[in-house]
Design a protein around this motif. Structure first.
Motif, PDB file in Angstrom:
ATOM      1  N   GLY A  50       0.784  -1.237   0.000  1.00 28.25           N
ATOM      2  CA  GLY A  50       0.000   0.000   0.000  1.00 28.25           C
ATOM      3  C   GLY A  50       0.814   1.284   0.000  1.00 28.25           C
ATOM      4  O   GLY A  50       0.573   2.161  -0.835  1.00 28.25           O
ATOM      5  N   PRO A  51       1.785   1.440   0.920  1.00 23.87           N
ATOM      6  CA  PRO A  51       2.561   2.688   0.931  1.00 23.87           C
ATOM      7  C   PRO A  51       3.336   2.914  -0.375  1.00 23.87           C
ATOM      8  O   PRO A  51       3.372   4.026  -0.895  1.00 23.87           O
ATOM      9  CB  PRO A  51       3.514   2.501   2.111  1.00 23.87           C
ATOM     10  N   TRP A  52       3.941   1.851  -0.899  1.00 25.65           N
ATOM     11  CA  TRP A  52       4.688   1.985  -2.159  1.00 25.65           C
ATOM     12  C   TRP A  52       3.736   2.368  -3.282  1.00 25.65           C
ATOM     13  O   TRP A  52       4.016   3.259  -4.083  1.00 25.65           O
ATOM     14  CB  TRP A  52       5.406   0.668  -2.495  1.00 25.65           C
ATOM     15  N   LEU A  53       2.597   1.706  -3.326  1.00 25.81           N
ATOM     16  CA  LEU A  53       1.630   1.943  -4.392  1.00 25.81           C
ATOM     17  C   LEU A  53       1.051   3.358  -4.313  1.00 25.81           C
ATOM     18  O   LEU A  53       0.808   3.989  -5.348  1.00 25.81           O
ATOM     19  CB  LEU A  53       0.520   0.902  -4.306  1.00 25.81           C
ATOM     20  N   SER A  54       0.858   3.872  -3.117  1.00 20.73           N
ATOM     21  CA  SER A  54       0.347   5.243  -2.963  1.00 20.73           C
ATOM     22  C   SER A  54       1.323   6.254  -3.551  1.00 20.73           C
ATOM     23  O   SER A  54       0.930   7.171  -4.277  1.00 20.73           O
ATOM     24  CB  SER A  54       0.110   5.565  -1.490  1.00 20.73           C
TER      25      SER A  54
END
Length: 119
Positions: A50-54
């Motif tokens: 999630g954090p990387w994708l955001s």
């Protein structure tokens, strides 16, 4: 306006931001197809992060930097390169603009609807 025209118009709508370095960033909101392409570029492991994708999604929304077109990244290294190019200042400007834009509801969509009710 028909639903398909609304979707097409939203997909070509652009936003602009200026980061702390004075760079003008031309952006667009990601469509469902853009998101699918982002997942493909990220690969199966990073698409679950999630954090990387955001952060990747912020970079993926960039169309131009100072009037120079930025091609959509298609691989993980290209995404990381664009994130490095934008840096903290560019990503912060993008995030701020997209969050501000999302928080202003379209009055036509809200008329006669309770919060959370689809038009």
């Amino acid at each position: 306006m028909t639903p398909s025209k609304t979707i097409i118009q939203a997909s070509v709508e652009t936003l602009s931001a200026v980061d702390k370095q004075g760079r003008k960033l031309l952006l667009r909101r990601l469509t469902a197809l853009d998101t699918l392409r982002l997942f493909k570029a990220a690969g199966p492991v990073l698409a679950q992060n999630g954090p990387w994708l955001s952060m990747a999604g912020l970079a993926f929304s960039v169309l131009e930097i100072d009037g120079v077109p930025v091609p959509s990244p298609t691989t993980e290294p290209q995404i990381e390169s664009l994130i490095e190019r934008l840096g903290d200042d560019g990503l912060a400007a993008i995030a701020t603009l997209l969050n501000e834009d999302a928080s202003v509801p379209d009055a036509k969509e809200q008329v006669g609807n309770s919060r959370g009710t689809l038009s």
